[in-house]
Design an enzyme around this catalytic site. Sequence first.
Site, PDB file in Angstrom:
ATOM      1  N   SER A  60       0.852  -1.190   0.000  1.00 32.08           N
ATOM      2  CA  SER A  60       0.000   0.000   0.000  1.00 32.08           C
ATOM      3  C   SER A  60       0.884   1.234   0.000  1.00 32.08           C
ATOM      4  CB  SER A  60      -0.900   0.004   1.246  1.00 32.08           C
ATOM      5  OG  SER A  60      -1.344   1.326   1.492  1.00 32.08           O
TER       6      SER A  60
ATOM      7  N   GLY B   3     -14.957   7.897   5.185  1.00 25.00           N
ATOM      8  CA  GLY B   3     -16.391   7.809   4.917  1.00 25.00           C
ATOM      9  C   GLY B   3     -16.691   7.830   3.431  1.00 25.00           C
ATOM     10  N   LEU B   4     -15.671   7.600   2.594  1.00 19.81           N
ATOM     11  CA  LEU B   4     -15.886   7.585   1.138  1.00 19.81           C
ATOM     12  C   LEU B   4     -15.730   6.171   0.585  1.00 19.81           C
ATOM     13  CD1 LEU B   4     -13.946  10.846   0.182  1.00 19.81           C
ATOM     14  CD2 LEU B   4     -16.395  10.558   0.560  1.00 19.81           C
ATOM     15  N   SER B   5     -15.868   5.186   1.458  1.00 19.94           N
ATOM     16  CA  SER B   5     -15.864   3.768   1.054  1.00 19.94           C
ATOM     17  C   SER B   5     -14.530   3.268   0.524  1.00 19.94           C
ATOM     18  CB  SER B   5     -16.922   3.500  -0.023  1.00 19.94           C
ATOM     19  OG  SER B   5     -18.170   3.495   0.540  1.00 19.94           O
TER      20      SER B   5
ATOM     21  N   GLU C  29     -17.028  -7.701   4.482  1.00 19.03           N
ATOM     22  CA  GLU C  29     -17.239  -6.841   5.657  1.00 19.03           C
ATOM     23  C   GLU C  29     -17.996  -7.589   6.754  1.00 19.03           C
ATOM     24  OE1 GLU C  29     -16.478  -3.495   5.886  1.00 19.03           O
ATOM     25  OE2 GLU C  29     -16.015  -3.005   3.807  1.00 19.03           O
TER      26      GLU C  29
ATOM     27  N   ASP D 257     -22.428   0.686  -0.334  1.00 15.20           N
ATOM     28  CA  ASP D 257     -21.089   1.042  -0.811  1.00 15.20           C
ATOM     29  C   ASP D 257     -20.683   0.150  -1.978  1.00 15.20           C
ATOM     30  OD1 ASP D 257     -21.308   2.534   1.469  1.00 15.20           O
ATOM     31  OD2 ASP D 257     -19.888   1.346   2.636  1.00 15.20           O
TER      32      ASP D 257
ATOM     33  N   TYR E  40     -22.337   1.643  14.727  1.00 16.84           N
ATOM     34  CA  TYR E  40     -23.031   1.217  13.498  1.00 16.84           C
ATOM     35  C   TYR E  40     -23.740  -0.115  13.736  1.00 16.84           C
ATOM     36  CZ  TYR E  40     -23.777   0.046   8.594  1.00 16.84           C
ATOM     37  OH  TYR E  40     -24.359  -0.303   7.397  1.00 16.84           O
TER      38      TYR E  40
HETATM   39  C1  GLA Z   1     -21.639   2.681   5.731  1.00 12.68           C
HETATM   40  C2  GLA Z   1     -22.077   1.268   5.375  1.00 12.68           C
HETATM   41  C3  GLA Z   1     -23.234   1.285   4.359  1.00 12.68           C
HETATM   42  C4  GLA Z   1     -24.355   2.215   4.822  1.00 12.68           C
HETATM   43  C5  GLA Z   1     -23.809   3.555   5.289  1.00 12.68           C
HETATM   44  C6  GLA Z   1     -24.859   4.419   5.938  1.00 12.68           C
HETATM   45  O1  GLA Z   1     -21.085   3.324   4.627  1.00 12.68           O
HETATM   46  O2  GLA Z   1     -20.990   0.558   4.828  1.00 12.68           O
HETATM   47  O3  GLA Z   1     -23.689  -0.020   4.120  1.00 12.68           O
HETATM   48  O4  GLA Z   1     -25.148   1.600   5.809  1.00 12.68           O
HETATM   49  O5  GLA Z   1     -22.745   3.421   6.211  1.00 12.68           O
HETATM   50  O6  GLA Z   1     -25.795   4.800   5.010  1.00 12.68           O
END
Ligand code: GLA
Length: 360
Positions: free
Chosen positions: A51, A105-107, A141, A153, A202
């Site tokens: 990475s 928070g951008l996956s 996940e 995501d 979460y």
């Molecule tokens: C994260 C999770 C998603 C979704 C969002 C909230 O990104 O990975 O599956 O639940 O939070 O909308």
Amino acid sequence: MANHTYHVRSPGRVNLVGGHTDYAGGHVLPFATDLHTRLDATPDDRVTVRSEALGEQRSFDPADREPTGSWVDYVKGCYAVLAEAGYTPGGFTGELAGTLPLGSGLSSSASLELAVLALLNEAYDLGMDRERMARLGQRVENDFVGVSCGLLDQYAVALGRAGHALSVDTATLDYEPVPVPDRIGLVVYHTGVTHELADSAYNERRATVEAALDAVGVDSVQAVGADELDALPDEQNQRLGYVVRENERVGRATAALRDGDLEALGEVLVRAHRDLAANYEASCPELDHVVEAALDQGAYGARLTGAGWGGAAVALVDVADADEVARSVHDVYRDRYPEHDARSYLVTSSDGVSVERTGR
Ligand code: GLA
């Protein structure tokens, strides 16, 4: 095969609206971003990944299924879920780079999972379609990393389309691209805050919402009526009530996007953020500050994007004003939170994960 090099481009995602609806069978409206993960790789016996962002290299045998608690679990987990599904691809040696910030928070995690799954799909001819890869990414996940996320995501990263947002019904998994008008500018503002308890919060929210759906006796938030909501105990009523309203907001936002009505879309985003903060308690002071600062600086609307409890907010602006808004928000935010390493990005929508092959 060994002479080929594979170049994978895997986007991140921004969710415009439909926060925490995806694990309750609701609607979501994300898009895949031009901010992306890059994976350049050649097939090999072992898996060896470096990475660039982390300055670390990890190596493991494709048959090794032991989680390590580090970033490499997103790669290892792909092998584990593929094996469960009956696929046993070989390894690869690869380099991870790209423009997508990690843990914002951008996956970045879904982006990495889909990069690896798409690579293995091509290099080892697994014959999976994008929907299947997205569902396996979610399994990484849920089953390997231990985050009970929904499909938001992975669907955005796998199925996004340039110039479009993706409307997804997570109850049926039907999806449809919705054109994004050219004058829409999207500024993503990362607060520099990573909430350490985000994963446990979460999972806890998801458990409460699932218990509430069970109590009502339905699988999807789309089937919850006002009377059933009223009959729930307080906490379940509060959390599921937010999800019901948020699910309705996705319909309004999708219509506003189709009409190119930025005022209406912006208003939905702000309501979504405030509801998420007050009733789902998934925001934090820094995110609230960014949202209010963006509105003060002339954005049509803004809200947190991703799970929350830190991470990033997205602001909806005219594309011509995007730089100016981003700069002003940054000034306001830095005055209030000088200790955080905040950054802003101008993002555009992009295609889902893609793989190119070079070499003989
Ligand atoms: C994260 C999770 C998603 C979704 C969002 C909230 O990104 O990975 O599956 O639940 O939070 O909308």
